[in-house]
Write a protein that holds these residues in place. Structure first.
Motif, PDB file in Angstrom:
ATOM      1  N   GLU A  34      -4.803  -2.885   3.665  1.00  0.00           N
ATOM      2  CA  GLU A  34      -3.450  -3.394   3.068  1.00  0.00           C
ATOM      3  C   GLU A  34      -2.972  -4.325   3.845  1.00  0.00           C
ATOM      4  OE1 GLU A  34      -0.563  -0.659   2.108  1.00  0.00           O
ATOM      5  OE2 GLU A  34      -0.379   0.165   4.249  1.00  0.00           O
ATOM      6  N   VAL A  36       0.677  -5.645   4.829  1.00  0.00           N
ATOM      7  CA  VAL A  36       2.389  -5.245   4.717  1.00  0.00           C
ATOM      8  C   VAL A  36       3.048  -6.416   5.566  1.00  0.00           C
ATOM      9  CG1 VAL A  36       3.992  -3.507   5.328  1.00  0.00           C
ATOM     10  CG2 VAL A  36       1.611  -2.584   4.651  1.00  0.00           C
ATOM     11  N   GLU A  51       5.644 -13.146  -2.170  1.00  0.00           N
ATOM     12  CA  GLU A  51       5.848 -12.424  -3.572  1.00  0.00           C
ATOM     13  C   GLU A  51       4.778 -13.116  -4.402  1.00  0.00           C
ATOM     14  OE1 GLU A  51       9.731 -13.081  -4.480  1.00  0.00           O
ATOM     15  OE2 GLU A  51      10.357 -11.311  -3.712  1.00  0.00           O
ATOM     16  N   ALA A  54       1.522 -11.089  -3.380  1.00  0.00           N
ATOM     17  CA  ALA A  54       1.617  -9.918  -3.721  1.00  0.00           C
ATOM     18  C   ALA A  54       1.449  -9.788  -5.163  1.00  0.00           C
ATOM     19  CB  ALA A  54       3.149  -9.375  -3.448  1.00  0.00           C
ATOM     20  N   GLU A  58      -3.125  -7.054  -5.119  1.00  0.00           N
ATOM     21  CA  GLU A  58      -2.444  -5.576  -4.880  1.00  0.00           C
ATOM     22  C   GLU A  58      -2.526  -5.066  -3.687  1.00  0.00           C
ATOM     23  OE1 GLU A  58      -6.111  -2.832  -6.329  1.00  0.00           O
ATOM     24  OE2 GLU A  58      -4.434  -3.029  -7.598  1.00  0.00           O
ATOM     25  N   ARG A  61       2.170  -6.221   0.221  1.00  0.00           N
ATOM     26  CA  ARG A  61       3.361  -5.775  -0.011  1.00  0.00           C
ATOM     27  C   ARG A  61       4.240  -6.691   0.923  1.00  0.00           C
ATOM     28  NH1 ARG A  61       4.456  -0.295   1.363  1.00  0.00           N
ATOM     29  NH2 ARG A  61       2.376   0.100   2.505  1.00  0.00           N
ATOM     30  N   ASN A  80       6.272   2.124   6.957  1.00  0.00           N
ATOM     31  CA  ASN A  80       6.064   1.913   5.480  1.00  0.00           C
ATOM     32  C   ASN A  80       4.367   1.537   5.346  1.00  0.00           C
ATOM     33  OD1 ASN A  80       8.617   1.497   3.856  1.00  0.00           O
ATOM     34  ND2 ASN A  80       9.115   0.776   5.648  1.00  0.00           N
TER      35      ASN A  80
END
Length: 263
Positions: A34, A36, A51, A54, A58, A61, A80
């Motif tokens: 992922e 982040v 954004e 994102a 998917e 983030r 996170n």
């Protein structure tokens, strides 16, 4: 090895898209990953750009961090993240498609050899596309005097145990932060990655430079911005020495010796 890539950013609207494009193109076969992005509440279009990415991907983030400082952003990213391994890079970096694959290859090789490895990482270079000043800085950095014999800005052809690893190109096991320490958010200046790695080594872990794991880094494009960056590094290292006297080594006298020789 499932990996959370943590990217810290602040006012990086000129760079963040290229960074994310390179991370989306990773050819990684050992697990999931992922991305982040921790934004220190940028005043430009950084958050808007992330954004949009994102919304289309998917695995990306965005987290807004009012703390804003680099160590605070990194810690927010760690806390996170959902996977057991953390890879760091910066918004002004471009990672090759085999970046994650080579990082994990190096990590697994160390583990298989029985090494108590704390982290593995690679080098960073500039490129002609970023301008002549940036290239010149990259050349100067890749010399023995640049980081006083450490890995921070060097490109080596063999695996080496090192004192520290540049946080823009590194892989940690997430549990090491709970076991040892997180990035020190009290230090507003640079060198927090060096302090983290210092404490990791004090706990008996080893840090390894992995050859061939090299990313493009958009180094400073003007001499004035480079001087300001080095000034912040110097202030940061002074704060580190004051708070952690054990971090000082004989290498710190080399710049003074060099200046005296030049005089």
């Amino acid at each position: 090895m499932d990996i959370s890539i943590v990217v810290v950013a602040y006012n990086e609207e000129r760079n963040i898209a290229e960074c994310l494009d390179s991370l989306l193109q990773q050819q990684y076969s050992k697990g999931r990953y992922e991305i982040v992005v921790v934004d220190g509440c940028s005043k430009d279009r950084t958050a808007e750009i992330v954004e949009s990415y994102a919304a289309a991907h998917e695995i990306i983030r965005l987290i807004q961090n009012p703390g804003r400082t680099i160590p605070s952003n990194r810690n927010v990213g760690i806390r996170n993240s959902q996977y057991l391994y953390i890879a760091f890079t910066d918004a002004d970096c471009i990672c090759p498609p085999d970046w994650l694959e080579k990082l994990t290859d190096g990590y697994v090789q160390c583990v298989n050899e029985g090494i108590n490895v704390g982290a593995v990482g690679g080098g960073n270079i500039s490129d002609n596309q970023f301008g002549s000043v940036s290239v010149a800085i990259g050349i100067a950095f890749d010399t023995p005097f640049s980081s006083l014999g450490t890995q921070q800005t060097r490109i080596w052809k063999t695996r080496k145990e090192v004192e520290s690893l540049a946080t823009l190109n590194v892989l940690y096991k997430k549990s090491i932060f709970d076991e040892v320490t997180y990035f020190d958010e009290r230090k507003r200046f640079s060198a927090t990655d060096w302090v983290l790695n210092y404490h990791i080594r004090k706990h008996g872990y080893k840090l390894y430079y992995i050859p061939g794991v090299t990313i493009l880094h958009k180094m400073r494009t003007t001499l004035s911005s480079f001087v300001k960056q080095m000034y912040r590094y110097g202030i940061g290292r002074g704060i580190v020495i004051r708070n952690d006297p054990g971090t000082i080594t004989w290498r710190y006298v080399l710049p003074l010796v060099f200046l005296l020789l030049m005089v």
